[in-house]
Design a protein around this motif. Structure first.
Motif, PDB file in Angstrom:
ATOM      1  N   PRO A 161       0.814  -1.228   0.000  1.00 35.77           N
ATOM      2  CA  PRO A 161       0.000   0.000   0.000  1.00 35.77           C
ATOM      3  C   PRO A 161       0.842   1.269   0.000  1.00 35.77           C
ATOM      4  O   PRO A 161       0.478   2.257  -0.660  1.00 35.77           O
ATOM      5  CB  PRO A 161      -0.805  -0.113   1.303  1.00 35.77           C
ATOM      6  CG  PRO A 161      -0.640  -1.482   1.788  1.00 35.77           C
ATOM      7  CD  PRO A 161       0.529  -2.099   1.145  1.00 35.77           C
ATOM      8  N   VAL A 162       1.950   1.257   0.722  1.00 32.90           N
ATOM      9  CA  VAL A 162       2.807   2.441   0.740  1.00 32.90           C
ATOM     10  C   VAL A 162       3.295   2.761  -0.673  1.00 32.90           C
ATOM     11  O   VAL A 162       3.251   3.903  -1.133  1.00 32.90           O
ATOM     12  CB  VAL A 162       4.004   2.219   1.695  1.00 32.90           C
ATOM     13  CG1 VAL A 162       5.036   3.329   1.511  1.00 32.90           C
ATOM     14  CG2 VAL A 162       3.527   2.186   3.129  1.00 32.90           C
ATOM     15  N   ALA A 163       3.729   1.717  -1.375  1.00 35.30           N
ATOM     16  CA  ALA A 163       4.206   1.919  -2.745  1.00 35.30           C
ATOM     17  C   ALA A 163       3.079   2.439  -3.631  1.00 35.30           C
ATOM     18  O   ALA A 163       3.301   3.280  -4.508  1.00 35.30           O
ATOM     19  CB  ALA A 163       4.763   0.613  -3.307  1.00 35.30           C
ATOM     20  N   GLY A 164       1.871   1.936  -3.390  1.00 36.00           N
ATOM     21  CA  GLY A 164       0.739   2.388  -4.190  1.00 36.00           C
ATOM     22  C   GLY A 164       0.507   3.876  -4.036  1.00 36.00           C
ATOM     23  O   GLY A 164       0.344   4.607  -5.009  1.00 36.00           O
ATOM     24  N   VAL A 165       0.537   4.340  -2.794  1.00 37.51           N
ATOM     25  CA  VAL A 165       0.319   5.764  -2.554  1.00 37.51           C
ATOM     26  C   VAL A 165       1.475   6.589  -3.139  1.00 37.51           C
ATOM     27  O   VAL A 165       1.280   7.688  -3.656  1.00 37.51           O
ATOM     28  CB  VAL A 165       0.152   6.020  -1.037  1.00 37.51           C
ATOM     29  CG1 VAL A 165       0.092   7.510  -0.759  1.00 37.51           C
ATOM     30  CG2 VAL A 165      -1.107   5.329  -0.531  1.00 37.51           C
ATOM     31  N   CYS A 166       2.687   6.035  -3.064  1.00 42.03           N
ATOM     32  CA  CYS A 166       3.848   6.729  -3.645  1.00 42.03           C
ATOM     33  C   CYS A 166       3.663   6.960  -5.141  1.00 42.03           C
ATOM     34  O   CYS A 166       4.290   7.853  -5.719  1.00 42.03           O
ATOM     35  CB  CYS A 166       5.128   5.933  -3.404  1.00 42.03           C
ATOM     36  SG  CYS A 166       5.698   5.992  -1.706  1.00 42.03           S
ATOM     37  N   GLY A 167       2.826   6.128  -5.757  1.00 41.81           N
ATOM     38  CA  GLY A 167       2.590   6.289  -7.183  1.00 41.81           C
ATOM     39  C   GLY A 167       2.074   7.670  -7.536  1.00 41.81           C
ATOM     40  O   GLY A 167       2.240   8.144  -8.652  1.00 41.81           O
ATOM     41  N   ALA A 168       1.474   8.338  -6.559  1.00 40.97           N
ATOM     42  CA  ALA A 168       0.923   9.668  -6.818  1.00 40.97           C
ATOM     43  C   ALA A 168       2.018  10.677  -7.119  1.00 40.97           C
ATOM     44  O   ALA A 168       1.740  11.784  -7.554  1.00 40.97           O
ATOM     45  CB  ALA A 168       0.104  10.130  -5.613  1.00 40.97           C
ATOM     46  N   PHE A 169       3.276  10.307  -6.908  1.00 42.94           N
ATOM     47  CA  PHE A 169       4.345  11.289  -7.043  1.00 42.94           C
ATOM     48  C   PHE A 169       5.135  11.161  -8.346  1.00 42.94           C
ATOM     49  O   PHE A 169       6.136  11.845  -8.529  1.00 42.94           O
ATOM     50  CB  PHE A 169       5.295  11.203  -5.850  1.00 42.94           C
ATOM     51  CG  PHE A 169       4.612  11.488  -4.555  1.00 42.94           C
ATOM     52  CD1 PHE A 169       4.271  12.784  -4.206  1.00 42.94           C
ATOM     53  CD2 PHE A 169       4.253  10.464  -3.690  1.00 42.94           C
ATOM     54  CE1 PHE A 169       3.619  13.062  -3.032  1.00 42.94           C
ATOM     55  CE2 PHE A 169       3.598  10.724  -2.503  1.00 42.94           C
ATOM     56  CZ  PHE A 169       3.279  12.025  -2.176  1.00 42.94           C
ATOM     57  N   LEU A 170       4.718  10.294  -9.229  1.00 44.44           N
ATOM     58  CA  LEU A 170       5.392  10.217 -10.537  1.00 44.44           C
ATOM     59  C   LEU A 170       4.436  10.792 -11.574  1.00 44.44           C
ATOM     60  O   LEU A 170       3.538  10.116 -12.048  1.00 44.44           O
ATOM     61  CB  LEU A 170       5.764   8.776 -10.887  1.00 44.44           C
ATOM     62  CG  LEU A 170       6.511   8.607 -12.212  1.00 44.44           C
ATOM     63  CD1 LEU A 170       7.911   9.184 -12.117  1.00 44.44           C
ATOM     64  CD2 LEU A 170       6.575   7.148 -12.626  1.00 44.44           C
ATOM     65  N   PRO A 171       4.623  12.063 -11.910  1.00 42.62           N
ATOM     66  CA  PRO A 171       3.635  12.724 -12.766  1.00 42.62           C
ATOM     67  C   PRO A 171       3.811  12.377 -14.230  1.00 42.62           C
ATOM     68  O   PRO A 171       4.158  13.214 -15.047  1.00 42.62           O
ATOM     69  CB  PRO A 171       3.914  14.209 -12.513  1.00 42.62           C
ATOM     70  CG  PRO A 171       5.370  14.260 -12.204  1.00 42.62           C
ATOM     71  CD  PRO A 171       5.733  12.950 -11.575  1.00 42.62           C
TER      72      PRO A 171
END
Lengths: 303, 370
Positions: free
Chosen positions: B131-141
């Motif tokens: 889940p942490v990695a999933g949320v981090c996905g928000a930071f690769l525009p």
């Protein structure tokens, strides 16, 4: 993760990912992506002179498409800067690889390995590697075979130079234009010559509302689809990103009497009035007053 | 190639020694070299980093020139071929800047992030790392073309593979650029943005957890590990060299598969008229399935798909949500890239799993929110 634990994190007992060990993890990775690079360190990632050439060709093609303006047939005009940046970067990567090749004295290996291979004691080892299909120096670098495919778009761009989407694609697409957005539309203000220049998409959208189009002389530009006997479908593709997501905006156009019907795919600019009938099939009707055949515009799509 | 594994730990040391002295440690080096043919034997393994000889490259290059020549000869009166060329070039060119961004990030990770650091930063437990990695996905525009090479690099650097996959699936669907585009495309239905975010994140996490439990690893021990094991810190030039090397390699690799996928997408785009879909415009779950399949076939960039979905007003919102959730995760172009990056066997299991998860997630979230 098993593949990683022994090599890197094992000794210090800091095998963070050890908890994620997959039952057959090492076999899987080994069979697919492991061996090619794992044993060879970062030299395996050096793409060699051929890879450098491919990168250079791709980068230059990209820059060239922007320079000639041909890119507008495929993507939005706004992609100009990203494409310039990407083209420059990729070309630079190619130059780096080629310079590196030149510096290594024409050896297709990483400089460090070239030194090792050059030593006579190492000859047997070099021979041992000769069983690879890609010997003759090319089995060392990491040029992926599939990379050659990158030459295909470059070749298509130079040799075919396909035009923007035309009548063929328009005929096969469902005419769908985004439902009218910000209703009500602001009133149109005619220019000095008494006409209003509108994108075709906006004509379609405003036709739902109707009121703002009534009585105006519109100047619209598009290409010709299915011309027949003084009538045609004036079409223009709307793209959001690239031609793959293109959707046609279209109006049914009635030509003035005595005007020669233009050929399919010809680009025309017309002065026309809305026929006042709310569109039933997303294609409002326009009645043309005058028609001018023009060369394809620099930006063939609406956004 | 399990036999190759035992080499890995000694390899770096051996290399370091021989690179430094050029003639030192010859016997060990020879031993390592002898182990390599076995190591490097499966050059023909499916779709992976082959190291071919000149003939293969020459053949493909020849084909690359011959195909357009043929197209040129016939294209004058074959509008279908011409349209194919246009869409093919469009998909390729559109993806180029995003791919460049992706390989730049990938190269930077390889050059500047210490080996294994990601594995230590992320939570130890995969069930938490996913889940942490999933949320981090928000930071690769970027869109999906950026995230494939980045995900592979993250896994190589030590991130749990399942977490890297979750990041790869989530990033193109939930980053701010895509969400804003979605909001612009659906001005009257802000719930679509929320639904897209939730459904995409949910699907990405579910796939990550399933992969964590049942899936296999695809990580390659970080080639850069050796780089960082050099005595002392690597110089800036070393790092930039490494960046260029990795970025170039990843570009050629992912780019080749991107071209393959673009060709496939162009074929489907031209061969399957969109009007064929109208038949299932109002058929319940079949509609949802049809739009999900359309997303796979069209391979539209995730930054544009919201506008396409918005324009398909003959379909219910829930079906269009499926289009938005499936598209950035599974499409022909992506599957080609994934097969090339992670191996065909991984992709063959990963793509259907992802499709199913995205579809169900869209249905569930759509049922609740739309």
């Amino acid at each position: 993760m098993t593949t990683q634990a022994p090599g890197h994190a094992g000794p210090d007992g800091h095998a963070g990912p050890a908890g994620h060990t997959e039952p057959d993890g090492s076999t899987e990775a080994g069979g697919h992506a492991g061996p090619g690079r794992s044993g060879e360190g970062f030299r395996a990632e050096w793409v060699g002179p051929l890879g450098g050439l491919v990168l250079l060709v791709v980068g230059i093609t990209c820059l060239r498409l922007v320079q000639t303006g041909a890119y507008t047939s495929y993507v939005r005009v706004g992609m100009r800067v990203p494409l310039l940046a990407a083209g420059a970067l990729v070309a630079l990567l190619g130059v780096v690889a080629l310079v590196r090749y030149a510096r290594s004295g024409g050896h297709d290996d990483h400089p460090a390995e070239a030194a090792v291979k050059g030593s006579p004691e190492n000859a047997p080892a070099a021979t041992a590697g000769a069983g690879d299909p890609g010997q003759s120096g090319h089995h060392r670098h990491g040029l992926p075979r599939v990379a050659a495919l990158l030459l295909l778009p470059a070749a298509v761009a130079y040799l075919v130079a396909p035009p923007s989407l035309g009548a063929f694609s328009a005929a096969r697409a469902t005419v769908t234009v985004p439902a009218p957005r910000a209703l009500p539309y602001a009133p149109l203000k005619p220019g000095p010559d008494g006409t209003v220049t509108l994108p075709l998409r906006e004509v379609v959208e405003r036709a739902y509302d109707g009121r703002t189009l009534a009585g105006q002389t519109l100047r619209v530009t598009g290409f010709v689809v299915s011309p027949a006997g003084g009538r045609l479908t004036l079409t223009r593709f709307v793209i959001r990103c690239c031609a793959a997501d293109a959707e046609p905006a279209a109006v049914n156009l009635t030509l003035p009497p005595g005007v020669e019907t233009p050929a399919e795919n010809a680009w025309i600019t017309v002065l026309a009035r809305w026929d006042g009938v709310p569109p039933s099939d997303d294609r409002p009707g326009l009645v043309a007053r005058s028609l001018e055949v023009i060369p394809p515009p620099a930006d063939p799509y609406e956004t | 190639m399990p036999t190759a594994r035992p080499d890995s730990p000694v390899d770096p040391a051996t290399e370091r020694g021989s690179a430094a002295t050029a003639t030192g440690a010859v016997s060990t080096e020879a031993a390592t070299e002898n182990a390599r043919p076995a190591d490097a034997a499966p050059v023909s393994r499916p779709g992976a980093t082959g190291r071919p000889g000149i003939p293969v490259v020459a053949l493909v290059a020849l084909a690359a020139v011959a195909v357009p020549l043929v197209l040129r000869l016939v294209h004058a009166d074959t509008p279908g071929v011409r349209a194919w060329c246009t869409v093919f070039l469009a998909v390729t060119i559109q993806a180029l800047p995003f791919l460049a961004l992706g390989v730049l990030v990938s190269g930077a990770v390889a050059a500047f992030v210490p080996d294994g650091a990601l594995g230590r930063v992320l939570p130890r437990r995969g069930t938490l790392a996913v889940p942490v990695a999933g949320v981090c996905g928000a930071f690769l525009p970027g869109c999906e073309c950026s995230s494939v090479p980045v995900a592979k690099r993250l896994a190589d650097n030590g991130a749990p593979p399942a977490a890297a996959l979750t990041f790869m699936l989530a990033a193109p669907a939930i980053n701010p650029v895509v969400l804003v585009a979605t909001a612009v495309a659906f001005p009257n239905a802000p719930r679509v943005v929320v639904a897209r975010f939730l459904a995409s994140l949910l699907a990405a996490i579910v796939v990550g957890l399933v992969w964590h439990r049942f899936g296999t690893s695809f990580a390659t021990p970080v080639p850069g590990g050796r780089h960082h094991e050099h005595a002392g810190r690597p110089s800036r030039v070393d790092r930039l060299n490494r960046l260029a090397e990795v970025a170039g390699h990843d570009f050629l690799h992912a780019g080749g598969f991107l071209v393959l996928g673009a060709g496939l997408a162009a074929t489907l785009n031209v061969a399957v008229p969109r009007s064929a879909l109208s038949a299932v415009a109002d058929a319940g779950f079949l509609t949802v399935l049809a739009l999900a399949a359309l997303a796979v076939a069209l391979a539209i960039c995730s930054e544009a798909d919201a506008f396409v979905a918005a324009s398909m007003s003959q379909f219910p919102l829930s079906a269009r949500l499926a289009f938005l959730v499936v598209g950035p995760m599974v499409d022909v172009k992506l599957v080609a890239m994934q097969a090339g990056t992670f191996g065909r066997r991984v992709a063959l299991r990963f793509a259907p799993l992802t499709f199913l998860a995205a579809l169900l997630s869209a249905v569930v979230v759509g049922e609740i929110l739309l």
